[in-house]
Scaffold this motif. Structure first.
Motif, PDB file in Angstrom:
ATOM      1  N   ASP A   9      -5.067  -4.448   1.172  1.00 45.22           N
ATOM      2  CA  ASP A   9      -6.414  -4.856   1.572  1.00 45.22           C
ATOM      3  C   ASP A   9      -7.466  -3.784   1.344  1.00 45.22           C
ATOM      4  O   ASP A   9      -8.585  -4.058   0.897  1.00 45.22           O
ATOM      5  CB  ASP A   9      -6.423  -5.237   3.062  1.00 45.22           C
ATOM      6  CG  ASP A   9      -5.723  -6.565   3.268  1.00 45.22           C
ATOM      7  OD1 ASP A   9      -5.518  -7.261   2.243  1.00 45.22           O
ATOM      8  OD2 ASP A   9      -5.375  -6.889   4.411  1.00 45.22           O
ATOM      9  N   LEU A  10      -7.081  -2.544   1.655  1.00 47.02           N
ATOM     10  CA  LEU A  10      -8.051  -1.458   1.527  1.00 47.02           C
ATOM     11  C   LEU A  10      -8.428  -1.252   0.053  1.00 47.02           C
ATOM     12  O   LEU A  10      -9.599  -1.061  -0.295  1.00 47.02           O
ATOM     13  CB  LEU A  10      -7.441  -0.185   2.125  1.00 47.02           C
ATOM     14  CG  LEU A  10      -8.434   0.922   2.480  1.00 47.02           C
ATOM     15  CD1 LEU A  10      -9.552   0.385   3.363  1.00 47.02           C
ATOM     16  CD2 LEU A  10      -7.701   2.058   3.199  1.00 47.02           C
TER      17      LEU A  10
ATOM     18  N   ALA B 284      -8.434  -8.705 -10.796  1.00 48.47           N
ATOM     19  CA  ALA B 284      -7.515  -9.802 -10.474  1.00 48.47           C
ATOM     20  C   ALA B 284      -7.489  -9.999  -8.972  1.00 48.47           C
ATOM     21  O   ALA B 284      -6.470  -9.843  -8.333  1.00 48.47           O
ATOM     22  CB  ALA B 284      -6.127  -9.473 -10.998  1.00 48.47           C
ATOM     23  N   LEU B 285      -8.637 -10.321  -8.389  1.00 49.72           N
ATOM     24  CA  LEU B 285      -8.722 -10.319  -6.934  1.00 49.72           C
ATOM     25  C   LEU B 285      -7.942 -11.454  -6.293  1.00 49.72           C
ATOM     26  O   LEU B 285      -7.575 -11.378  -5.137  1.00 49.72           O
ATOM     27  CB  LEU B 285     -10.194 -10.345  -6.512  1.00 49.72           C
ATOM     28  CG  LEU B 285     -10.984  -9.138  -7.043  1.00 49.72           C
ATOM     29  CD1 LEU B 285     -12.460  -9.262  -6.725  1.00 49.72           C
ATOM     30  CD2 LEU B 285     -10.440  -7.826  -6.481  1.00 49.72           C
ATOM     31  N   GLY B 286      -7.675 -12.493  -7.034  1.00 47.52           N
ATOM     32  CA  GLY B 286      -6.946 -13.619  -6.457  1.00 47.52           C
ATOM     33  C   GLY B 286      -5.434 -13.442  -6.503  1.00 47.52           C
ATOM     34  O   GLY B 286      -4.695 -14.167  -5.865  1.00 47.52           O
TER      35      GLY B 286
ATOM     36  N   ILE C 191      -2.060   1.659  -2.483  1.00 51.13           N
ATOM     37  CA  ILE C 191      -2.283   2.263  -1.163  1.00 51.13           C
ATOM     38  C   ILE C 191      -2.321   3.792  -1.250  1.00 51.13           C
ATOM     39  O   ILE C 191      -3.192   4.452  -0.695  1.00 51.13           O
ATOM     40  CB  ILE C 191      -1.167   1.814  -0.192  1.00 51.13           C
ATOM     41  CG1 ILE C 191      -1.176   0.277  -0.119  1.00 51.13           C
ATOM     42  CG2 ILE C 191      -1.345   2.416   1.193  1.00 51.13           C
ATOM     43  CD1 ILE C 191       0.107  -0.336   0.373  1.00 51.13           C
ATOM     44  N   THR C 192      -1.367   4.380  -2.014  1.00 52.06           N
ATOM     45  CA  THR C 192      -1.298   5.848  -2.125  1.00 52.06           C
ATOM     46  C   THR C 192      -2.563   6.401  -2.754  1.00 52.06           C
ATOM     47  O   THR C 192      -3.114   7.410  -2.305  1.00 52.06           O
ATOM     48  CB  THR C 192      -0.101   6.248  -3.042  1.00 52.06           C
ATOM     49  OG1 THR C 192       0.910   5.276  -2.912  1.00 52.06           O
ATOM     50  CG2 THR C 192       0.372   7.630  -2.752  1.00 52.06           C
ATOM     51  N   GLU C 193      -3.028   5.755  -3.820  1.00 55.25           N
ATOM     52  CA  GLU C 193      -4.213   6.256  -4.520  1.00 55.25           C
ATOM     53  C   GLU C 193      -5.442   6.222  -3.604  1.00 55.25           C
ATOM     54  O   GLU C 193      -6.240   7.157  -3.596  1.00 55.25           O
ATOM     55  CB  GLU C 193      -4.487   5.422  -5.787  1.00 55.25           C
ATOM     56  CG  GLU C 193      -3.491   5.624  -6.912  1.00 55.25           C
ATOM     57  CD  GLU C 193      -2.177   4.897  -6.668  1.00 55.25           C
ATOM     58  OE1 GLU C 193      -2.216   3.806  -6.056  1.00 55.25           O
ATOM     59  OE2 GLU C 193      -1.125   5.418  -7.049  1.00 55.25           O
ATOM     60  N   VAL C 194      -5.546   5.127  -2.821  1.00 60.81           N
ATOM     61  CA  VAL C 194      -6.693   5.035  -1.899  1.00 60.81           C
ATOM     62  C   VAL C 194      -6.651   6.222  -0.940  1.00 60.81           C
ATOM     63  O   VAL C 194      -7.658   6.898  -0.713  1.00 60.81           O
ATOM     64  CB  VAL C 194      -6.678   3.711  -1.097  1.00 60.81           C
ATOM     65  CG1 VAL C 194      -7.773   3.714  -0.039  1.00 60.81           C
ATOM     66  CG2 VAL C 194      -6.861   2.520  -2.025  1.00 60.81           C
TER      67      VAL C 194
END
Ligand code: AMP
Length: 451
Positions: A352-353, A375-377, A401-404
């Motif tokens: 989500d983030l 590709a948001l869907g 997630i890790t990159e964020v």
């Protein structure tokens, strides 16, 4: 399945398939690459030569065309989409551009503008014609008109802009200019009389259409494609004998100017054009292979039209080119056009983030002129990368997630299958560098002034 559902299913299957009506067609995204390019060339050439764009309504009062195109023409007699509107007016979907433009010239007092008024249009037109190859019921034309001045140099200016557009589109070698002079109304009347006298007594050898034309529009006998009619018209009186000195001088000047500009042409004394309103110069652009059958465009001088439409006498000259036929000609001759539609960056994300962060990243990339999709869907990472492959993007950006958490993002070179990490706040500049300044899709919203 319940009885009711079964009945519904059966009814669904019986419904006729919905499709475009005969002679109408969709312009799909792939076809638009050609359409967009043709329009771009037309707009550039028009602007360089000082033409301004005009759009007249798709529907006009029927009289605009019955007067402006001519009661005895095929268009008005057989091919117009005419209906009564709810107010009881007879309305017609425009079958050609010139009559509406003359109506607009008169209605908006354009004679007060510096003359000549030079206009161009890119519009759909409607004719209830028999659909066949290159002949549709809805088709697009671009056209140019020079209104308010009579000079053979203007006729040639008109032809020249068409020629420049053909050259830009890579078809100038496949299009041949046919040209004729059908004189002033006065000399034409004398010629028509001689023509009628010649055909009287030979009616039985003429096709059914030409028997009618003999009464209503005898000049059209000359461009009938029926074999017997063609043989007869070979021996018919020639217009050259009836041209006045002024007509002949006008024609000579047109040809001299064409020579000056290096435009090749064929003199074609049978060319009269289908529309009633022409005078002096008439011309057509033929596909070199199919000739008159599928002309790419045509036009001429129409000095008498404005008066017929209720205005003051106003000389004018113009032409129209069929865009579908032009594109057909380009394709037949292997001309391809640059595509500006291909996507350059695909943004994939997980979590989500990451999705939230991507929304802003996608917007920034688009604002910098990078054609970007996300590709948001799609949720699975694999599915997103498969999609990136299908779009054939050169690069994908991948945010997990890790990159964020680390403030980074992955850039993947899709053709090499190699990827590397980069800082999130440097990624937009890096993508712009990779795509290259010249490949950015920029426009300038800053040009507008908000009062
Ligand atoms: P016209 O207005 O008849 O002089 O036509 C000018 C050009 O428009 C033609 O040379 C064709 O390229 C195109 N055109 C005319 N009628 C049709 C049609 N029914 N379908 C496709 N193109 C057409």
């Amino acid at each position: 399945m319940t009885d009711e559902q079964q009945a519904q299913e059966a009814a669904e299957q019986k419904k006729p398939k919905l499709q475009t009506p005969p002679g109408f067609h969709d312009i799909l995204p792939k076809d638009h690459e050609y359409f967009t390019f043709v329009k771009k060339v037309v707009r550039h050439r028009a602007r360089q030569a000082g033409y301004r764009r005009i759009t007249t309504p798709i529907l006009e009062a029927t009289e605009v065309f019955s007067r402006g195109v001519g009661e005895s023409t095929d268009i008005v007699e057989k091919e117009m989409y005419t209906f009564e509107d709810k107010g009881g007016r007879s309305m017609t979907m425009k079958p050609e551009g010139t009559a509406g433009i003359c109506r607009a010239y008169i209605e908006h007092g354009m004679k007060e503008l510096p003359q000549p008024v030079e206009l161009y249009y890119i519009e759909p037109h409607f004719r209830y014609d028999k659909p066949q190859k290159g002949r549709f019921r809805m088709f697009w034309q671009f056209g140019f008109e020079i209104l308010g001045e009579s000079d053979p140099a203007l006729d040639v200016q008109c032809i020249f802009i068409a020629y420049k557009i053909f050259k830009d589109l890579g078809v100038d070698q496949n299009v041949s200019l046919q040209i004729n002079n059908i004189g002033s109304a006065k000399s034409r009347a004398k010629y028509v009389e001689a023509l009628v006298n010649y055909f009287i007594g030979k009616e039985r050898s003429l096709c059914e259409n030409c028997q009618k034309r003999l009464e209503k529009n005898p000049l059209r006998l000359l461009d009938c494609k029926n074999e017997d009619c063609m043989i007869l018209s070979e021996l018919a009186p020639k217009f050259a004998q009836y041209r006045s000195k002024e007509d002949a001088d006008f024609f000579r000047s047109v040809k001299e100017f064409l020579d000056e500009l290096g435009i090749k042409y064929t003199e074609n004394e049978k060319l009269v054009r289908g529309l009633d309103y022409y005078s002096q110069t008439v011309f057509e652009f033929w596909d070199s292979e199919t000739g008159a059958q599928n002309a790419v465009g045509g036009g001429g001088r129409y000095d008498g039209l404005m008066e017929i439409m209720g205005g003051e006498p106003t000389p004018a000259v113009g032409f129209a080119v069929g865009i579908e036929r032009l594109i057909e000609n380009m394709k037949k001759n292997g001309v391809t056009v640059p595509s500006k539609d291909d996507v350059q960056i695909f943004v994939a994300q997980l979590g989500d983030l990451a999705k939230k962060k991507c929304l802003r990243l996608i917007d920034e990339l688009r604002d910098r002129g990078v054609r970007t999709i996300g590709a948001l869907g799609k949720n699975s990472f694999k599915a997103q990368l498969r999609l990136a492959d299908k779009f054939q993007v050169p690069y994908a950006l991948i945010l997990g997630i890790t990159e964020v958490r680390d403030g980074t993002i992955i850039i993947r070179d899709m053709s090499k299958g190699q990827q590397r990490y980069i800082k999130m706040d440097e990624v937009v500049d890096e993508v712009v560098r990779l795509i290259g300044k010249d490949n950015l899709d920029m426009y300038s919203p800053g040009e507008i002034v908000v009062a």
